[in-house]
Scaffold this motif. Structure first.
Motif, PDB file in Angstrom:
ATOM      1  N   GLY A 102      -0.557  39.819  14.726  1.00 17.87           N
ATOM      2  CA  GLY A 102      -1.889  39.889  14.804  1.00 17.87           C
ATOM      3  C   GLY A 102      -2.675  41.329  14.402  1.00 17.87           C
ATOM      4  O   GLY A 102      -4.051  41.399  13.991  1.00 17.87           O
ATOM      5  N   HIS A 103      -1.772  42.640  13.960  1.00 14.10           N
ATOM      6  CA  HIS A 103      -2.394  43.593  13.562  1.00 14.10           C
ATOM      7  C   HIS A 103      -1.495  44.093  12.499  1.00 14.10           C
ATOM      8  O   HIS A 103      -0.566  44.954  12.669  1.00 14.10           O
ATOM      9  N   PRO A 104      -1.523  43.358  11.205  1.00 12.49           N
ATOM     10  CA  PRO A 104      -0.629  43.577  10.162  1.00 12.49           C
ATOM     11  C   PRO A 104      -0.677  45.172   9.656  1.00 12.49           C
ATOM     12  O   PRO A 104       0.082  45.472   8.838  1.00 12.49           O
ATOM     13  N   HIS A 105      -1.520  45.850   9.752  1.00 13.49           N
ATOM     14  CA  HIS A 105      -1.668  47.125   9.286  1.00 13.49           C
ATOM     15  C   HIS A 105      -1.201  48.315  10.176  1.00 13.49           C
ATOM     16  O   HIS A 105      -1.219  49.453  10.037  1.00 13.49           O
ATOM     17  N   LEU A 106      -0.592  48.024  11.236  1.00  9.64           N
ATOM     18  CA  LEU A 106       0.013  48.817  12.071  1.00  9.64           C
ATOM     19  C   LEU A 106       1.237  49.684  11.560  1.00  9.64           C
ATOM     20  O   LEU A 106       2.237  48.993  10.649  1.00  9.64           O
ATOM     21  N   THR A 107       1.140  51.064  11.515  1.00  7.26           N
ATOM     22  CA  THR A 107       2.499  51.711  11.031  1.00  7.26           C
ATOM     23  C   THR A 107       3.716  51.315  11.853  1.00  7.26           C
ATOM     24  O   THR A 107       3.484  51.161  13.025  1.00  7.26           O
ATOM     25  N   ASP A 108       4.803  51.791  11.161  1.00  8.90           N
ATOM     26  CA  ASP A 108       5.781  52.018  12.032  1.00  8.90           C
ATOM     27  C   ASP A 108       5.842  52.905  13.377  1.00  8.90           C
ATOM     28  O   ASP A 108       6.477  52.560  14.571  1.00  8.90           O
ATOM     29  N   GLY A 109       5.214  54.023  13.224  1.00 15.41           N
ATOM     30  CA  GLY A 109       4.936  55.047  14.300  1.00 15.41           C
ATOM     31  C   GLY A 109       4.038  54.380  15.443  1.00 15.41           C
ATOM     32  O   GLY A 109       4.408  54.501  16.350  1.00 15.41           O
ATOM     33  N   ALA A 110       2.916  53.626  15.125  1.00 14.15           N
ATOM     34  CA  ALA A 110       2.314  52.894  16.011  1.00 14.15           C
ATOM     35  C   ALA A 110       3.180  51.768  16.718  1.00 14.15           C
ATOM     36  O   ALA A 110       2.807  51.456  18.001  1.00 14.15           O
ATOM     37  N   LYS A 111       4.019  50.972  15.842  1.00 18.04           N
ATOM     38  CA  LYS A 111       4.743  50.028  16.559  1.00 18.04           C
ATOM     39  C   LYS A 111       5.832  50.712  17.515  1.00 18.04           C
ATOM     40  O   LYS A 111       5.838  50.010  18.505  1.00 18.04           O
ATOM     41  N   ILE A 112       6.257  51.714  17.041  1.00 19.02           N
ATOM     42  CA  ILE A 112       7.168  52.325  17.819  1.00 19.02           C
ATOM     43  C   ILE A 112       6.414  52.685  19.371  1.00 19.02           C
ATOM     44  O   ILE A 112       6.973  52.561  20.391  1.00 19.02           O
ATOM     45  N   ASP A 113       5.570  53.334  19.178  1.00 21.61           N
ATOM     46  CA  ASP A 113       4.757  53.821  20.354  1.00 21.61           C
ATOM     47  C   ASP A 113       4.478  52.539  21.222  1.00 21.61           C
ATOM     48  O   ASP A 113       4.481  52.350  22.337  1.00 21.61           O
ATOM     49  N   ILE A 114       4.000  51.445  20.817  1.00 23.03           N
ATOM     50  CA  ILE A 114       3.722  50.061  21.396  1.00 23.03           C
ATOM     51  C   ILE A 114       4.853  49.706  22.122  1.00 23.03           C
ATOM     52  O   ILE A 114       4.975  49.421  23.275  1.00 23.03           O
ATOM     53  N   ILE A 115       6.005  49.425  21.452  1.00 22.26           N
ATOM     54  CA  ILE A 115       7.353  49.205  22.055  1.00 22.26           C
ATOM     55  C   ILE A 115       7.607  50.146  23.266  1.00 22.26           C
ATOM     56  O   ILE A 115       7.926  49.758  24.255  1.00 22.26           O
ATOM     57  N   TRP A 116       7.682  51.451  22.954  1.00 23.29           N
ATOM     58  CA  TRP A 116       7.976  52.467  24.102  1.00 23.29           C
ATOM     59  C   TRP A 116       7.079  52.548  25.239  1.00 23.29           C
ATOM     60  O   TRP A 116       7.748  52.451  26.335  1.00 23.29           O
ATOM     61  N   ASN A 117       5.922  52.097  25.149  1.00 23.20           N
ATOM     62  CA  ASN A 117       4.950  52.206  26.125  1.00 23.20           C
ATOM     63  C   ASN A 117       5.060  50.960  27.027  1.00 23.20           C
ATOM     64  O   ASN A 117       4.554  50.763  27.989  1.00 23.20           O
ATOM     65  N   SER A 118       5.755  49.730  26.645  1.00 18.17           N
ATOM     66  CA  SER A 118       6.095  48.458  27.285  1.00 18.17           C
ATOM     67  C   SER A 118       7.038  48.595  27.822  1.00 18.17           C
ATOM     68  O   SER A 118       7.519  47.735  28.427  1.00 18.17           O
ATOM     69  N   LEU A 119       7.936  49.691  27.504  1.00 18.43           N
ATOM     70  CA  LEU A 119       9.538  49.663  28.373  1.00 18.43           C
ATOM     71  C   LEU A 119       9.618  50.458  29.653  1.00 18.43           C
ATOM     72  O   LEU A 119       8.749  51.442  29.994  1.00 18.43           O
TER      73      LEU A 119
END
Length: 128
Positions: free
Chosen positions: A41-58
């Motif tokens: 739903g957010h195709p313009h997320l950078t890898d860094g933003a994706k990593i932050d999202i994953i990390w914050n969900s763990l």
């Protein structure tokens, strides 16, 4: 005036599953599915933003595990998810998964709805 810059208006990221690493061997699949749906739903997320999202969900346990991996894993969202699968994922063989599916029976007092969810969960695990 901004020339040569792309500006994207995005909707806020929806609430994501939190994953503690203790949900059982199929929990990592549910977590990854939720994360990937959010990313889609957010195709313009950078890898860094994706990593932050994953990390914050763990939770603490998967975070501690990921800290044991090098930068090639910690700086790549796909590698992060793969590392979680290797450590916390289901290690049963195809034969064991199939046996689990065909051996699924409805328990006394179990509703048809609960039983159908149980069968579907076994089927989904087999097909992953």
């Amino acid at each position: 005036m901004l020339v040569g810059m792309d500006i994207y208006a995005t909707r806020p990221l929806r609430s994501l599953l939190s994953w503690q690493g203790t949900e059982g061997p199929t929990g990592v699949w549910d977590f990854e599915e939720d994360i990937r749906l959010a990313f889609a739903g957010h195709p313009h997320l950078t890898d860094g933003a994706k990593i932050d999202i994953i990390w914050n969900s763990l939770g603490p346990l998967p975070r501690a595990e990921l800290r044991c991996h090098g930068p090639d894993v910690l700086q790549n969202p796909d590698a992060l998810l793969s590392a979680l699968h290797r450590t916390f994922g289901d290690r049963r063989s195809l034969r064991e998964l199939f046996t689990d599916l065909v051996g699924t029976t409805q328990n006394p007092g179990q509703s048809i709805l609960a039983y159908s969810h149980q069968v579907h969960a076994s089927w989904s695990t087999l097909n992953r």
